[in-house]
Design a protein around this motif. Structure first.
Motif, mmCIF file in Angstrom:
data_model
loop_
_atom_site.group_PDB
_atom_site.id
_atom_site.type_symbol
_atom_site.label_atom_id
_atom_site.label_comp_id
_atom_site.label_asym_id
_atom_site.label_seq_id
_atom_site.Cartn_x
_atom_site.Cartn_y
_atom_site.Cartn_z
ATOM 1 N N UNK A 43 0.794 -0.985 0.036
ATOM 2 C CA UNK A 43 -0.039 0.091 -0.074
ATOM 3 C C UNK A 43 0.882 1.221 0.241
ATOM 4 N N UNK A 44 1.774 1.534 0.691
ATOM 5 C CA UNK A 44 2.606 2.298 1.030
ATOM 6 C C UNK A 44 3.643 2.723 0.008
ATOM 7 N N UNK A 45 3.823 1.501 -0.889
ATOM 8 C CA UNK A 45 4.866 1.666 -1.970
ATOM 9 C C UNK A 45 4.250 2.355 -3.286
ATOM 10 N N UNK A 46 3.001 2.582 -3.093
ATOM 11 C CA UNK A 46 2.225 3.406 -4.239
ATOM 12 C C UNK A 46 1.870 4.930 -3.758
ATOM 13 N N UNK A 47 2.646 5.116 -2.360
ATOM 14 C CA UNK A 47 2.536 6.748 -1.971
ATOM 15 C C UNK A 47 3.269 7.310 -2.825
ATOM 16 N N UNK A 48 3.837 7.083 -3.706
ATOM 17 C CA UNK A 48 4.410 7.988 -4.922
ATOM 18 C C UNK A 48 3.467 8.822 -5.502
ATOM 19 N N UNK A 49 2.129 8.489 -5.230
ATOM 20 C CA UNK A 49 1.042 9.465 -5.660
ATOM 21 C C UNK A 49 1.024 10.489 -5.207
ATOM 22 N N UNK A 257 8.609 -3.687 -6.197
ATOM 23 C CA UNK A 257 8.101 -3.463 -7.777
ATOM 24 C C UNK A 257 7.091 -2.527 -7.290
ATOM 25 N N UNK A 258 6.652 -1.933 -8.149
ATOM 26 C CA UNK A 258 5.229 -1.012 -8.101
ATOM 27 C C UNK A 258 4.055 -1.571 -9.003
ATOM 28 N N UNK A 259 2.807 -1.230 -8.533
ATOM 29 C CA UNK A 259 1.753 -1.773 -9.312
ATOM 30 C C UNK A 259 1.573 -0.891 -10.669
ATOM 31 N N UNK A 260 2.077 0.291 -10.704
ATOM 32 C CA UNK A 260 2.307 1.135 -11.901
ATOM 33 C C UNK A 260 3.126 0.450 -13.052
ATOM 34 N N UNK A 261 3.876 -0.480 -12.492
ATOM 35 C CA UNK A 261 4.912 -1.117 -13.512
ATOM 36 C C UNK A 261 4.279 -1.973 -14.502
ATOM 37 N N UNK A 262 2.947 -2.425 -14.089
ATOM 38 C CA UNK A 262 1.904 -3.154 -14.786
ATOM 39 C C UNK A 262 1.101 -2.135 -15.462
ATOM 40 N N UNK A 263 0.555 -2.466 -17.076
ATOM 41 C CA UNK A 263 -0.013 -1.519 -17.678
ATOM 42 C C UNK A 263 -1.616 -1.361 -16.997
#
Length: 363
Positions: A43-49, A257-263
């Motif tokens: 969850x916090x690995x997507x805090x790049x948002x 890895x990040x979820x945004x690495x998948x399309x």
């Protein structure tokens, strides 16, 4: 609308602090990789948002304040651009100069022009050099250059604006792959596609577009009516952001890895998340809630105003230098904010005011 003009979007200023804190947590997540459950880390690995929040906010504020007015004349556009340069470059140049002068950190890096011009972040090969996080300033500056034109297109037809952005994306893609076909594109200028989509304005323009769209709706009577029909936008936007972060994180395979690495994750990030953020922003401006009151306090507004400094010093040279003298258990979180506030009040704010006065003297 009168109330919105009167409070000058105070809660949005406070929201900048929240975005900066999210980015700090994201960049320090590695220290908790083995202590937190995978679901929390994911969850916090997507805090790049937090960067997306900045982009949507920039899209909104510039469109709401300037619209297409900078296009009225060459002089007005020049003043507009110079004001934008004065907003982001002076502090960046100071920090970058300190970095280059300190050879123990800059070592053999000699890409001075690319670093000072911010062009470095258009090359994948240089993207993690210098003040690493300044890549987002390049994205911002591309938006600054195009913002008046984009808002003009948006006023004429949202389809024209979208078509322009699609064309701009294809232009970046063509340049990157054209150079790769021609000479291998060894430094990765706008190449590969994954880099261009995630780290340049060519791929991240939608985030600014939805901020501009919010400003456009607020400028139109029918648009304001549409926004007023949204039920509890602060709650709806906030829950949507939370759910979408989880949705993006779902596509992360592990803690590295990040979820945004998948399309799938990237599509959610670029086309759904900015909508939720824009709705949340509307809620902050139109509703009196505990969140809007908290973000409008002097404390959060001070943090929000100092958030640009915090963003530039929380990682890379300044942070590494600070760590060499003192490193507290909170990863210097509080100390970095104290430094940010001091630098904002004594340097950034003063520099901008001086530049602003000089720019307005242009005849």
């Amino acid at each position: 609308m009168e109330n919105l003009n009167k409070n000058k979007f105070d809660a949005l200023t406070g929201m900048r602090a929240v975005a900066a804190i999210m980015v700090f947590v994201y960049h320090n997540r590695k220290y908790w990789r083995h202590d937190l459950p995978f679901v929390v880390m994911r969850f916090i690995s997507e805090w790049h948002i937090g960067v997306t929040i900045f982009f949507v906010l920039s899209g909104f504020l510039l469109a709401y304040r300037y619209e297409e007015k900078p296009l009225d004349s060459k002089k007005s556009y020049l003043k507009y651009i110079l004001l934008r340069i004065a907003r982001i470059f002076p502090l960046y140049w100071i920090l970058l100069s300190c970095y280059f002068l300190d050879k123990s950190y800059s070592k053999d890096l000699d890409t001075y022009f690319l670093q000072y011009s911010l062009f470095y972040s258009l090359f994948e090969g240089y993207s993690v050099s210098g003040i690493v996080q300044a890549w987002s300033l390049t994205v911002e500056f591309f938006f600054y250059l195009l913002s008046p034109l984009l808002f003009l297109l948006l006023k004429k037809s949202w389809k024209k604006c979208i078509l322009f952005l699609i064309g701009f994306f294809l232009l970046g893609w063509s340049i990157g792959y054209g150079l790769h076909w021609y000479n291998g594109n060894p430094k990765g200028f706008l190449y590969p596609l994954k880099f261009m989509v995630g780290s340049t304005f060519f791929g991240r323009s939608a985030e600014f577009f939805f901020g501009m769209l919010l400003a456009f709706l607020m400028k139109k009577e029918k648009g304001v009516q549409f926004l007023k029909n949204l039920k509890k936008p602060t709650l709806a936007g906030g829950i949507s952001i939370f759910i979408l972060i989880i949705a993006i994180a779902f596509f992360a395979r592990n803690n590295f890895v990040h979820g945004v690495e998948r399309w799938e994750g990237r599509l959610i990030h670029e086309f759904l998340l900015p909508v939720a953020i824009a709705v949340f922003f509307w809620g902050l401006m139109s509703e009196k809630t505990i969140i809007s009151k908290l973000l409008s306090t002097r404390f959060f507004m001070l943090l929000g105003n100092a958030s640009f400094v915090f963003y530039l010093i929380h990682l890379s040279y300044f942070n590494m230098k600070l760590k060499s003298y003192i490193y507290l258990p909170d990863r210097n979180f509080v100390l970095l904010w104290i430094c940010s506030i001091i630098i904002y009040l004594l340097i950034e704010k003063s520099l901008y005011e001086v530049c602003r006065k000089l720019i307005f003297k242009i005849k």
